[in-house]
Enzyme design. Structure first.
Site, PDB file in Angstrom:
ATOM      1  N   LYS A   9      34.619  22.640 -18.607  1.00 57.22           N
ATOM      2  CA  LYS A   9      34.175  21.259 -18.182  1.00 57.22           C
ATOM      3  C   LYS A   9      32.964  21.407 -17.216  1.00 57.22           C
ATOM      4  O   LYS A   9      31.788  22.595 -16.939  1.00 57.22           O
ATOM      5  CB  LYS A   9      35.041  21.275 -17.262  1.00 57.22           C
ATOM      6  N   SER A  25      33.314   8.326 -29.934  1.00 55.91           N
ATOM      7  CA  SER A  25      33.044   9.411 -29.316  1.00 55.91           C
ATOM      8  C   SER A  25      32.315   9.278 -27.659  1.00 55.91           C
ATOM      9  O   SER A  25      32.032   8.631 -27.374  1.00 55.91           O
ATOM     10  CB  SER A  25      32.597  10.530 -30.527  1.00 55.91           C
ATOM     11  N   TYR A  58      36.019  12.836 -28.869  1.00 57.71           N
ATOM     12  CA  TYR A  58      35.435  14.048 -29.201  1.00 57.71           C
ATOM     13  C   TYR A  58      34.270  14.317 -29.123  1.00 57.71           C
ATOM     14  O   TYR A  58      33.361  13.198 -29.323  1.00 57.71           O
ATOM     15  CB  TYR A  58      35.474  14.388 -31.330  1.00 57.71           C
TER      16      TYR A  58
END
Length: 122
Positions: A9, A25, A58
């Site tokens: 992360k 995205s 994404y």
């Protein structure tokens, strides 16, 4: 047996832009993508610390060294510039891979510059 585990992360990143009319995205500074092990087109979870929104999209490469965190398309409605977010990934691992497993955590400052990195990709 395989287990789905937290892989990496980018913690407490600041949203720098939101473009509703882009096809979709999240654009992420390439330095941050490499540090966290996020690949272009990889599915990412976005957790908006500021407003509580949680969604998936994404990743696409942003300009290296720019600090860019830009939500595009429908995801742009889930954030405002200046919001703080967590960008997280998950992966499947077999039991052998988990023996000494540590996820990668990249912590950033208010300008999305890396201040600390821990875990697998250190």
């Amino acid at each position: 047996m395989f287990r789905e585990m937290f892989k990496s992360k980018i913690h407490r990143a600041t949203v720098t832009d939101a473009d509703l009319h882009y096809e979709g995205s999240i654009g992420i500074d390439l330095d941050l993508m490499e540090a966290s092990g996020i690949r272009e087109y990889e599915k990412v979870d976005i957790w908006n610390i500021t407003n509580g929104e949680r969604f998936q999209t994404y990743a696409i490469e942003g300009r290296r060294g720019s600090g860019e965190i830009c939500l595009n398309g429908a995801a742009a409605r889930k954030v405002h510039v200046g919001d703080m977010v967590i960008i997280a990934t998950f992966a499947m691992y077999d039991e052998k891979e988990l023996e000494n497993y540590k996820p990668t955590v990249v912590q950033v400052d208010a300008n999305n510059k890396i201040v600390q990195k821990t875990g697998a990709l250190v």
